[in-house]
Design a protein around this motif. Structure first.
Motif, short mmCIF file in Angstrom:
data_model
loop_
_atom_site.label_atom_id
_atom_site.label_comp_id
_atom_site.label_asym_id
_atom_site.label_seq_id
_atom_site.Cartn_x
_atom_site.Cartn_y
_atom_site.Cartn_z
N ARG A 55 40.83 33.04 44.17
CA ARG A 55 40.80 34.47 44.51
C ARG A 55 39.45 35.09 44.20
O ARG A 55 38.87 35.80 45.03
N ASP A 56 38.93 34.83 43.00
CA ASP A 56 37.67 35.45 42.60
C ASP A 56 36.51 35.01 43.48
O ASP A 56 35.62 35.80 43.79
N LEU A 57 36.50 33.75 43.89
CA LEU A 57 35.44 33.27 44.77
C LEU A 57 35.53 33.93 46.14
O LEU A 57 34.51 34.27 46.75
N ILE A 58 36.74 34.13 46.64
CA ILE A 58 36.92 34.75 47.95
C ILE A 58 36.46 36.21 47.94
O ILE A 58 35.80 36.68 48.86
N ILE A 59 36.80 36.93 46.88
CA ILE A 59 36.49 38.37 46.86
C ILE A 59 35.09 38.65 46.31
O ILE A 59 34.64 39.80 46.30
N GLY A 60 34.41 37.61 45.84
CA GLY A 60 33.06 37.81 45.33
C GLY A 60 32.99 38.29 43.90
O GLY A 60 31.96 38.84 43.48
N ALA A 61 34.06 38.09 43.13
CA ALA A 61 34.07 38.45 41.71
C ALA A 61 33.47 37.30 40.93
O ALA A 61 34.19 36.47 40.34
N VAL A 62 32.15 37.20 40.95
CA VAL A 62 31.46 36.07 40.33
C VAL A 62 30.56 36.56 39.20
O VAL A 62 30.00 37.65 39.27
N ALA A 103 57.83 34.18 35.08
CA ALA A 103 57.21 35.44 34.67
C ALA A 103 55.73 35.46 35.04
O ALA A 103 55.21 36.48 35.51
N GLY A 104 55.05 34.33 34.84
CA GLY A 104 53.65 34.25 35.23
C GLY A 104 53.47 34.41 36.72
O GLY A 104 52.53 35.07 37.19
N LEU A 105 54.39 33.84 37.49
CA LEU A 105 54.35 33.98 38.95
C LEU A 105 54.40 35.46 39.33
O LEU A 105 53.62 35.92 40.17
N GLY A 106 55.34 36.19 38.73
CA GLY A 106 55.47 37.61 39.04
C GLY A 106 54.24 38.40 38.65
O GLY A 106 53.74 39.24 39.42
N LEU A 107 53.71 38.13 37.46
CA LEU A 107 52.54 38.86 36.98
C LEU A 107 51.32 38.58 37.85
O LEU A 107 50.59 39.50 38.25
N PHE A 108 51.09 37.31 38.19
CA PHE A 108 49.86 36.95 38.90
C PHE A 108 49.89 37.36 40.36
O PHE A 108 48.85 37.65 40.94
N CYS A 109 51.06 37.36 40.99
CA CYS A 109 51.09 37.79 42.40
C CYS A 109 50.77 39.28 42.49
O CYS A 109 50.12 39.73 43.44
N VAL A 110 51.15 40.05 41.47
CA VAL A 110 50.86 41.49 41.47
C VAL A 110 49.41 41.74 41.07
O VAL A 110 48.69 42.49 41.76
N SER A 111 48.96 41.14 39.98
CA SER A 111 47.58 41.37 39.54
C SER A 111 46.57 40.83 40.56
O SER A 111 45.51 41.43 40.77
N GLY A 112 46.91 39.70 41.19
CA GLY A 112 46.01 39.14 42.20
C GLY A 112 45.88 40.04 43.42
O GLY A 112 44.78 40.23 43.95
N THR A 113 47.00 40.60 43.85
CA THR A 113 46.97 41.51 45.00
C THR A 113 46.17 42.76 44.67
O THR A 113 45.34 43.22 45.46
N THR A 114 46.41 43.31 43.49
CA THR A 114 45.71 44.53 43.08
C THR A 114 44.21 44.30 42.98
O THR A 114 43.40 45.11 43.47
N LYS A 115 43.80 43.18 42.38
CA LYS A 115 42.38 42.90 42.22
C LYS A 115 41.71 42.70 43.58
O LYS A 115 40.59 43.18 43.80
N ALA A 116 42.39 42.00 44.49
CA ALA A 116 41.81 41.79 45.82
C ALA A 116 41.60 43.11 46.54
O ALA A 116 40.57 43.33 47.18
N TYR A 117 42.56 44.03 46.41
CA TYR A 117 42.42 45.33 47.07
C TYR A 117 41.29 46.13 46.44
O TYR A 117 40.53 46.82 47.14
N TYR A 119 38.61 45.06 45.36
CA TYR A 119 37.34 44.53 45.83
C TYR A 119 37.14 44.73 47.33
O TYR A 119 36.25 44.13 47.93
N GLY A 120 37.98 45.56 47.94
CA GLY A 120 37.71 46.00 49.30
C GLY A 120 38.46 45.28 50.41
O GLY A 120 38.20 45.54 51.58
N LEU A 121 39.36 44.37 50.08
CA LEU A 121 40.11 43.68 51.12
C LEU A 121 41.21 44.59 51.67
O LEU A 121 41.68 45.52 51.00
N GLY A 122 41.62 44.30 52.90
CA GLY A 122 42.72 45.03 53.51
C GLY A 122 44.05 44.66 52.88
O GLY A 122 44.14 43.75 52.05
N LEU A 123 45.09 45.33 53.31
CA LEU A 123 46.40 45.14 52.69
C LEU A 123 46.93 43.73 52.91
O LEU A 123 47.43 43.10 51.97
N THR A 124 46.85 43.24 54.14
CA THR A 124 47.38 41.90 54.42
C THR A 124 46.61 40.83 53.67
O THR A 124 47.20 39.92 53.07
N ALA A 125 45.29 40.95 53.69
CA ALA A 125 44.46 39.98 52.98
C ALA A 125 44.70 40.05 51.48
O ALA A 125 44.71 39.02 50.79
#
Length: 220
Positions: A55-62, A103-117, A119-125
């Protein structure tokens, strides 16, 4: 900046807990594959950090969080040591490990979506990267262990679907401007509960209608 689900310190602690139990699943697979301790550590690290790293590499969080926070790197090694010395005992509490993994699955799917948004990605991405954050490490683990990824196997309880639901709830909340700690928490709990129900009742995704495949599942 979107609101955090928890305070930074609490969220960081929860992420480390999720990383720990993801890492245990990687180390346990390495034991079943008769890997040495180095192989166990590699699978533990990949399982725990692979999704977030992608995720971080895709969104440029380096550089990615996995390389800037020592706790992220050391936690899988701690899980490796635990499994190395106590793997029969860890195997016996596999159900408990699975609960924390959910529990980790639930936490990471939410935090990952939020972080991607953020960093400027659209909703689907953003939802797609939220899914990748939650399940990407498990896919890499299975590939390295020469297994068909559990994500693709029909005989495995639903895993990606709960993450998809959680990520979709987040982007809908963003779309209608109702994302808050409460709604984010609701998305986490929903994904967590769906995963637990899938394990309890062995829910599985349907296969193609009228399929003609003669492939036979090889029992483990």
């Amino acid at each position: 900046m979107l609101q955090q689900l928890f305070t930074p310190s609490v969220q960081h602690t929860l992420e480390l807990v999720g990383i720990f139990f993801f890492a245990i699943s990687g180390a346990l697979l390495a034991v079943r594959k008769n890997f040495d301790v180095f192989g166990m550590a590699v699978l533990a690290e990949v399982t725990a950090l692979g999704g977030g790293l992608f995720r971080d590499l895709i969104i440029g969080a380096v550089p990615p969080a996995a390389f800037t926070d020592l706790g992220y790197f050391l936690t899988p090694l701690l899980a490796t040591l635990l499994v190395f010395f106590l793997h029969p005992e860890v195997e016996r509490i596999q159900l408990g490990v699975n609960v924390f993994d959910a529990a980790g699955l639930g936490l990471f799917c939410v935090s990952g979506t939020t972080k991607a948004y953020e960093y400027g990605l659209g909703l689907t991405a953003s939802a797609t990267l939220g899914l990748a954050t939650a399940v990407g490490g498990g896919v890499l683990r299975d590939v390295l262990a020469n297994e068909v990824p559990s994500l693709l196997r029909w005989d495995r309880d639903l895993y990606a679907v709960p993450a998809i639901v959680g990520a979709s709830m987040v982007v809908l909340c963003i779309r209608y401007d109702v994302l808050s700690p409460f709604t984010s928490g609701l998305a986490v709990v929903t994904a967590f509960a769906l995963r637990l129900l899938a394990m309890r009742f062995h829910w599985r995704a349907p296969r193609a209608w009228h399929r003609r495949s003669t492939a036979v599942e090889v029992p483990e």
